[in-house]
Write a protein that holds these residues in place. Structure first.
Motif, PDB file in Angstrom:
ATOM      1  N   PRO B 145       0.770  -1.284  -0.092  1.00 31.93           N
ATOM      2  CA  PRO B 145       0.015  -0.049   0.014  1.00 31.93           C
ATOM      3  C   PRO B 145       0.816   1.222   0.014  1.00 31.93           C
ATOM      4  N   ALA B 146       2.003   1.181   0.442  1.00 29.83           N
ATOM      5  CA  ALA B 146       2.853   2.280   0.731  1.00 29.83           C
ATOM      6  C   ALA B 146       3.550   2.651  -0.701  1.00 29.83           C
ATOM      7  N   PHE B 289      -7.549   1.329   5.795  1.00 26.80           N
ATOM      8  CA  PHE B 289      -6.210   1.922   5.680  1.00 26.80           C
ATOM      9  C   PHE B 289      -5.075   1.413   6.159  1.00 26.80           C
ATOM     10  N   PRO B 290      -4.785   0.730   5.206  1.00 24.89           N
ATOM     11  CA  PRO B 290      -3.192  -0.152   5.580  1.00 24.89           C
ATOM     12  C   PRO B 290      -2.215   0.951   5.551  1.00 24.89           C
ATOM     13  N   PRO B 291      -1.229   0.766   6.209  1.00 28.08           N
ATOM     14  CA  PRO B 291      -0.224   1.916   6.170  1.00 28.08           C
ATOM     15  C   PRO B 291       0.352   2.227   4.873  1.00 28.08           C
ATOM     16  N   GLY B 292       0.358   3.537   4.617  1.00 24.31           N
ATOM     17  CA  GLY B 292       0.758   4.100   3.407  1.00 24.31           C
ATOM     18  C   GLY B 292      -0.075   4.106   2.174  1.00 24.31           C
ATOM     19  N   TYR B 293      -1.301   3.501   2.269  1.00 23.40           N
ATOM     20  CA  TYR B 293      -2.379   3.653   1.422  1.00 23.40           C
ATOM     21  C   TYR B 293      -2.876   5.289   1.329  1.00 23.40           C
ATOM     22  N   VAL B 294      -2.987   6.042   2.317  1.00 20.89           N
ATOM     23  CA  VAL B 294      -2.837   7.457   2.102  1.00 20.89           C
ATOM     24  C   VAL B 294      -1.728   8.080   2.820  1.00 20.89           C
ATOM     25  N   GLY B 296       0.438  10.502   5.260  1.00 18.30           N
ATOM     26  CA  GLY B 296       0.262  10.913   6.802  1.00 18.30           C
ATOM     27  C   GLY B 296      -0.528  12.323   6.622  1.00 18.30           C
ATOM     28  N   ARG B 297      -0.410  13.034   5.575  1.00 15.91           N
ATOM     29  CA  ARG B 297      -1.077  14.423   5.478  1.00 15.91           C
ATOM     30  C   ARG B 297      -2.576  14.138   5.221  1.00 15.91           C
ATOM     31  N   PHE B 299      -4.333  11.373   6.098  1.00 11.10           N
ATOM     32  CA  PHE B 299      -4.625  10.569   6.948  1.00 11.10           C
ATOM     33  C   PHE B 299      -5.034  11.831   8.075  1.00 11.10           C
ATOM     34  N   ARG B 300      -4.095  12.532   8.400  1.00  9.99           N
ATOM     35  CA  ARG B 300      -4.430  13.633   9.401  1.00  9.99           C
ATOM     36  C   ARG B 300      -5.831  14.389   8.852  1.00  9.99           C
ATOM     37  N   LEU B 303      -8.982  12.347   9.540  1.00  8.10           N
ATOM     38  CA  LEU B 303      -9.167  12.315  11.033  1.00  8.10           C
ATOM     39  C   LEU B 303      -9.851  13.626  11.515  1.00  8.10           C
ATOM     40  N   GLU B 304      -9.405  14.538  11.054  1.00  8.53           N
ATOM     41  CA  GLU B 304      -9.508  16.029  11.370  1.00  8.53           C
ATOM     42  C   GLU B 304     -11.015  16.181  10.937  1.00  8.53           C
TER      43      GLU B 304
END
Lengths: 264, 414
Positions: B145-146, B289-294, B296-297, B299-300, B303-304
């Protein structure tokens, strides 16, 4: 992780071959390079404190973990191996003692296959990196945080020391970014098929430290490493799971220091 | 109604006979296929394909298929197989593959070949959507996914070059390094089939779609969020890329059910819509949402936004949420037309995907009734008086005209 209560040793930023690295270090004596796992990053733990009583402990955050920024070029464990070889050469160390935990155990083992003559003594603590046929590592990418912690720890006493705060958005995003780095390193396959043959190149004395019952990484992983590294032996820490360095920091550190002391 | 709207039929082809959510971790990835009965599956596929074929008879502009793996929500792991069936059983309707999940292919040249085959066989009736696949698919197929976003765009570039440049030529990419790119056949449509980008509203995808003038489709989102995504698309098109997008570049995938009265429509549709959202989309966050699928920005940002706008996961939505926020459109012909007019008038959309969608465990008779009533009572309100579907009047499908305009002169290879 940034979440965790103040560590007693603050990170300093250094450069390794031009790459910024967050580093914690303490102690005096021969250099000991500690390579952390996929979790419990950015921390000066009780385990490291114990180690620093008898060695100069260097505990860097890997690239893309803790406070060390990610790099696009880092796509595999081999990149970290050369990164730490750069560190050794730049510090002018003839030899280093290597202590790797979990993912860090994989990196340490791989390092010792590439530069066997540069390793004084090698310690792998519940390492990953090999495939135990029919017994895959539990899939941490398919777990809630609660289940992950329940799998990592057999003794929950010390969980509060390292448990991230799930209500802190910055922490949650940081963990997602660290796991992204993990995915870049080992999403598929989650082991190095070339490592078994290469482990025969290791010439240093080696100790494998296992948990009493590791429910994340199969217990046989330690035995497999020991069978592939000439002269290696396995010790297990009673009452622990995969998180043994948090669960039993003193006992685990004592095993490591006794082994390193045999060489001094 | 003043505004025009195209109607693209779309069924997800679910497998409805699964245990209740209280007994399963997810409807994806780990839902045991011991619950799949191939004899029931056989009847379902035949039935679903009949419904796709019916879309042509009823005058829909297109009918769509898509790709998902190891789940009961949509049983089309190979969308090109399904498109092939529909192409063989229809004459004129456009067939939207929305889309092939590019990073889930070892070699995307295989996608270029399959879509070109379908385009040639059908005489140029194919829409080629490209997607990354859901996060769940990265667990199921174990592609990284990354790397997904980078692989997606490299595969996209490879496929477009394969379709438009004379071969053989070398493609030198990070993931794909192919010395002899030279697909036989090449696509029927020139320069190539229209490309649609279905998405969940990420800024990166919207910007790339606007840049290339690809129709952008929002999937299963509330009206306000679709509006925000369209505004971003229009803003990027006008401010960054110097053009005003046409309504056919803005598509929305909204399950729609029409019946004689509002009351009857809700009574007939409710349980099936709840299957789609509560059971079909029963997915834990770590699968989405496996890690890197989106990044970090992103993802934040997600969540926000979830906290700020009180966004629920699909399976948490109540029926009233779904209706009130326009995740779905249900009602009499009059009600449905009024709601669709919000998409055309307020949002500027021009393509309705999922018009008369077969939803969840909806039986065949309801699907046929829904499709027929929709075609007879709703579609005419959004077309010129007496006009048929775009394929009956020689109109290009969404994304085709923009493609011709955006293409440089054909490359000459010496």
């Amino acid at each position: 992780m940034t979440s965790v209560a103040q560590s007693s040793v603050q990170a300093e930023m250094i450069e390794v071959a031009g790459t910024p690295v967050a580093l914690r270090r303490r102690g005096a004596g021969a250099p000991l390079l500690f390579l952390h796992g996929a979790g419990f990053t950015g921390l000066w733990t009780a385990f490291l404190e114990e180690l620093s009583s008898a060695a100069e402990v260097w505990a860097p955050d890997h690239i893309g973990f803790g406070a060390t920024p990610a790099q696009d070029w880092m796509t595999g464990v081999d990149d970290l191996v050369l990164h730490y070889e750069d560190l050794r050469r730049e510090q002018g160390w003839e030899r280093i003692d290597l202590v790797g935990y979990s993912l860090g155990g994989w990196i340490a083992a791989a390092y010792a296959t590439v530069s066997p003559e540069r390793v004084g003594r090698l310690v792998l603590i519940t390492p990953v990196g090999l495939r135990v046929p029919g017994k895959p590592i539990a899939d941490v990418m398919m777990m809630t945080p609660q289940r992950l912690y329940a799998t990592l720890f057999n003794d929950p006493t010390n969980i509060p020391q390292v448990a991230p705060d799930p209500s802190d958005l910055g922490v949650v995003v940081h963990i997602y970014e660290e796991m992204t780095t993990v995915a870049r390193l080992l999403w598929n396959p989650r082991h190095d098929p070339k490592l078994p043959r290469r482990l025969r190149r290791i010439t240093s004395p080696a100790l494998i430290v296992g948990a009493e019952d590791d429910r994340l990484v199969p217990n046989e992983m330690c035995d497999l490493y020991a069978s592939l590294i000439g002269g290696a032996r396995v010790e297990r820490v009673p009452g622990t799971g995969h998180a043994l360095i948090i669960e039993q920091p003193e006992r685990t550190a004592r095993l490591v220091l006794d082994f390193l002391g045999e060489g001094r | 109604m003043s505004n025009r709207l195209q109607f693209w039929h779309f069924g997800l082809m679910p497998y409805p006979h699964i245990p209740p959510t209280s007994e399963i971790e997810s409807t994806w990835v780990t839902l045991s296929n011991r619950h799949y009965d191939p004899e029931i599956g056989h009847r379902l596929y035949r039935r679903y394909l009949d419904e796709s074929v019916l879309a042509e008879k009823l005058g829909y502009d297109g009918t769509c298929v898509n790709e998902h793996h190891q789940n009961a929500y949509g049983t089309m792991p190979d969308p090109n197989v399904m498109a092939s069936q529909i192409v063989a059983r229809t004459e004129q309707i456009y067939v939207g593959i929305i889309g092939n999940a590019l990073p889930l292919h070892q070699n995307p040249l295989r996608v270029a070949e399959a879509v070109a085959m379908l385009d040639v066989i059908s005489g140029g009736r194919i829409i080629s959507g490209f997607v990354r696949g859901t996060g769940m698919e990265y667990h199921s197929l174990r592609y990284n996914p990354a790397e997904s976003r980078d692989r997606f765009w490299e595969a996209h570039d490879l496929i477009l070059e394969a379709w438009t440049k004379d071969g053989p030529f070398a493609f030198e990419g990070r993931f794909y390094d192919l010395p002899y790119v030279n697909p036989w056949p090449k696509p029927y449509q020139r320069p190539h089939p229209p490309i649609w980008l279905p998405g969940m509203g990420s800024l990166e995808t919207i910007d790339e779609a606007a840049k290339r003038r690809y129709p952008f489709m929002m999937v299963f989102s509330p009206l306000w969020f679709t509006k925000m995504a369209y505004d971003m698309y229009r803003h990027a098109a006008e401010e960054k890329y110097g053009y005003t997008p046409s309504p056919t570049q803005l598509a929305f995938c909204v399950a729609t059910y029409v019946a004689e009265t509002d009351e009857k429509a809700h009574a007939e549709a409710r349980e099936h819509i709840m299957w789609l959202f509560q059971r079909g989309l029963w997915v834990p966050p770590y699968q989405w949402f496996p890690p890197g699928y989106v990044s970090g920005r992103s993802f934040r940002g997600m969540l926000e936004a979830k906290v700020k706008h009180n966004i629920k996961d699909h399976w948490e939505l109540t029926y009233d949420d779904l209706v009130n926020d326009h995740y779905v459109i249900v009602g009499s012909p009059q009600t449905v037309a009024e709601k669709l007019a919000r998409f055309t008038d307020e949002l500027g959309a021009g393509v309705h995907v999922g018009a008369s969608m077969q939803v969840g465990d909806m039986p065949h008779w309801k699907v046929v009734k829904n499709m027929t009533l929709f075609a007879e009572e709703v579609m005419p309100l959004f077309r010129e008086k007496g006009a048929g579907p775009i394929w009956s009047r020689g109109e290009l499908p969404p994304g085709a005209a923009e493609l011709v305009r955006a293409m440089p002169e054909p490359a000459t290879v010496g």
